[in-house]
Design an enzyme around this catalytic site. Structure first.
Site, PDB file in Angstrom:
ATOM      1  CB  SER A 159     -23.775 -27.427 -19.010  1.00 32.66           C
ATOM      2  OG  SER A 159     -25.139 -27.675 -18.801  1.00 32.66           O
ATOM      3  CG  ASP A 183     -22.528 -33.002 -15.342  1.00 34.72           C
ATOM      4  OD1 ASP A 183     -22.480 -34.233 -15.448  1.00 34.72           O
ATOM      5  OD2 ASP A 183     -23.392 -32.422 -14.671  1.00 34.72           O
ATOM      6  CG  HIS A 253     -24.491 -29.061 -13.980  1.00 31.53           C
ATOM      7  ND1 HIS A 253     -24.364 -30.147 -14.814  1.00 31.53           N
ATOM      8  CD2 HIS A 253     -24.808 -28.004 -14.803  1.00 31.53           C
ATOM      9  CE1 HIS A 253     -24.600 -29.790 -16.069  1.00 31.53           C
ATOM     10  NE2 HIS A 253     -24.859 -28.492 -16.086  1.00 31.53           N
TER      11      HIS A 253
END
Length: 452
Positions: A159, A183, A253
């Site tokens: 992330s 991601d 996610h």
């Protein structure tokens, strides 16, 4: 007695020193209170090796020689976590430490920037990514002076951690060997120029796995290869309604981490197909991976670097793959070709099953209705939830999805099942009648030479 009294303090001192040497440094554990107050950046580097898989050792930012566990002859991997709105350590952290070290003898450094990532104000956490990257860049330059080549470094960023890795890579002029983005965060980075986010120029090889492009993840391709799991949006097995609580927001996610973990375990291998769109992938328009030679389509995850040379020649590549709803996530891919006799055109969906003993693999081809036309071969792409080699029986079911119209039949002159990324020969069956919504089971046979 006097001798014992003299020795006791010495033995106690030695015991305390041994215990001190064996102390483990742990990832910072904060709570919602810290997140509400807000935290300033404090980067801690925790070293793990095969000698201390479950015990991290704090690393000095300025004195590498003081870190006896660090081995300069090994490659070095940095794992950088993302936004921590609750302040708690990532639940997957120890698992990925163990799996990375099981795969390779390395210096594994966990970049603990929980002080900085734990903040209910996401914008503040985004701001702190630059400070964290500056701190990490200084450390990389320090170990470079001790003979560690940047090309031997692999950075894995989750992330926000993906963009932190990109900032470090850019500061090192793209000399870092590999950056993996799990991601990469989308909010506050989407639409930004390359120098304000992760980009394929940030390392010699950049691979990015997308699992939540319609919410928390980054949509556009930003690596040398970008893997889009299930199109990069809704992941199978993740909640579809907001009533599921926190899992509704983070499941898609976080799936990137669990897919990467599976690639480390090698319980099964997910293959991705370079393609211009997810729809084309589902339609089976992108199953040819001859450009990669005998290696076939790229493997998703840790081993993607094995395709580095071919991918660098191809340029930035978008690739797609499908997964199951739970581990093992990987699917097994086949081409299914149907030739029908019906005079009138038919539209519908096909479900294929393979059986061997008690094992059953299912592939439902239902992303869109398929057109079946007389004497015209219909090409389908079947993704089975299990890998069943040398199946002893096969089933087909034809449905239209329309309960108010008369039931139709498909007369199949030939069905051919061809494995993708496998040397097994195609299997066929000839002259079948498929009644709508009724499963027909048969024994497949080797295809005739004219059907190859």
């Amino acid at each position: 007695m006097l001798l014992w009294q003299c020795l006791t303090p010495l033995l106690l001192f030695i015991y305390l020193q041994v215990c001190k040497a064996q102390e483990c440094d742990e990832f910072t554990d904060l709570n919602l209170g810290h997140a509400f107050i807000g935290t300033d950046v404090d980067v801690r580097l925790l070293l793990y090796t095969r000698e201390n898989v479950s015990c991290g050792h704090f690393m000095s930012h300025t004195n590498l020689s003081a870190q006896t566990q660090f081995n300069a002859s090994r490659t070095t991997t940095f794992l950088v976590h993302g936004y921590r709105p609750t302040g708690s350590p990532p639940g997957w952290l120890q698992n990925i430490i163990e799996q990375l070290l099981a795969r390779k003898d390395m210096n594994l450094i966990i970049v603990d920037w929980n002080y900085g990532a734990a903040n209910v104000n996401y914008l503040k956490a985004v701001e702190n990514t630059h400070k964290t990257a500056d701190n990490l860049t200084a450390f990389v330059k320090m170990i470079q002076k001790h003979g560690i080549s940047p090309s031997s470094i692999h950075m894995i960023g989750v992330s926000l951690g993906a963009h932190i890795s990109g900032f470090v890579g850019a500061s090192m002029n793209g000399s870092i060997g590999r950056i993996t983005g799990l991601d990469a965060a989308g909010p506050m980075f989407t639409g930004k120029p390359a120098d304000e986010r992760l980009d394929h120029t940030d390392a010699q090889f950049v691979d990015v796995l997308h699992t939540d492009i319609d919410a928390l993840g980054f949509r556009a391709p930003i690596g040398h290869i970008d893997f889009y799991a299930n199109g990069g949006t809704d992941q199978p097995g993740c909640p579809k309604v907001i009533f599921a609580g926190g899992s509704y927001f983070k499941c898609d996610h976080q799936r990137s981490v669990f897919l990467y973990l599976e690639s480390l375990k090698q319980t099964c291998v997910s293959r991705a197909f370079p393609c211009s769109s997810y729809q084309d992938f589902l339609d089976g328009s992108c199953v040819d991976c001859s450009q990669f030679g005998a290696a076939g389509c790229p493997a998703v995850g840790y081993d993607a670097v094995e395709w580095k040379d071919a991918l660098l020649k191809l340029g930035q590549t978008k690739s797609y793959f499908s997964t199951n709803s739970a581990s093992p996530f990987c699917t097994t891919n086949y081409k299914v070709d149907l030739l029908i006799w019906n005079k009138e055109m038919r539209w519908g969906y096909i479900t294929v099953k393979l059986r061997k003993g008690e094992n059953v693999a299912v592939a439902s081809i239902e992303h869109s209705a398929t057109k079946f036309q007389r004497f015209t071969e219909t090409k389908l792409f079947a993704q089975f939830d299990k890998d069943i080699r040398s199946a002893v029986s096969m089933s087909l079911k034809f449905t239209t999805g329309n309960a108010f119209k008369p039931k139709y039949k498909l007369r199949v002159l030939r069905v051919r099942l061809t494995p993708v990324n496998s040397t097994e020969k195609p299997l066929c069956r000839y002259d079948l009648i498929l009644e709508e919504s009724k499963e027909v089971t048969f024994k497949p046979i080797p295809c005739e030479e004219s059907d190859f």
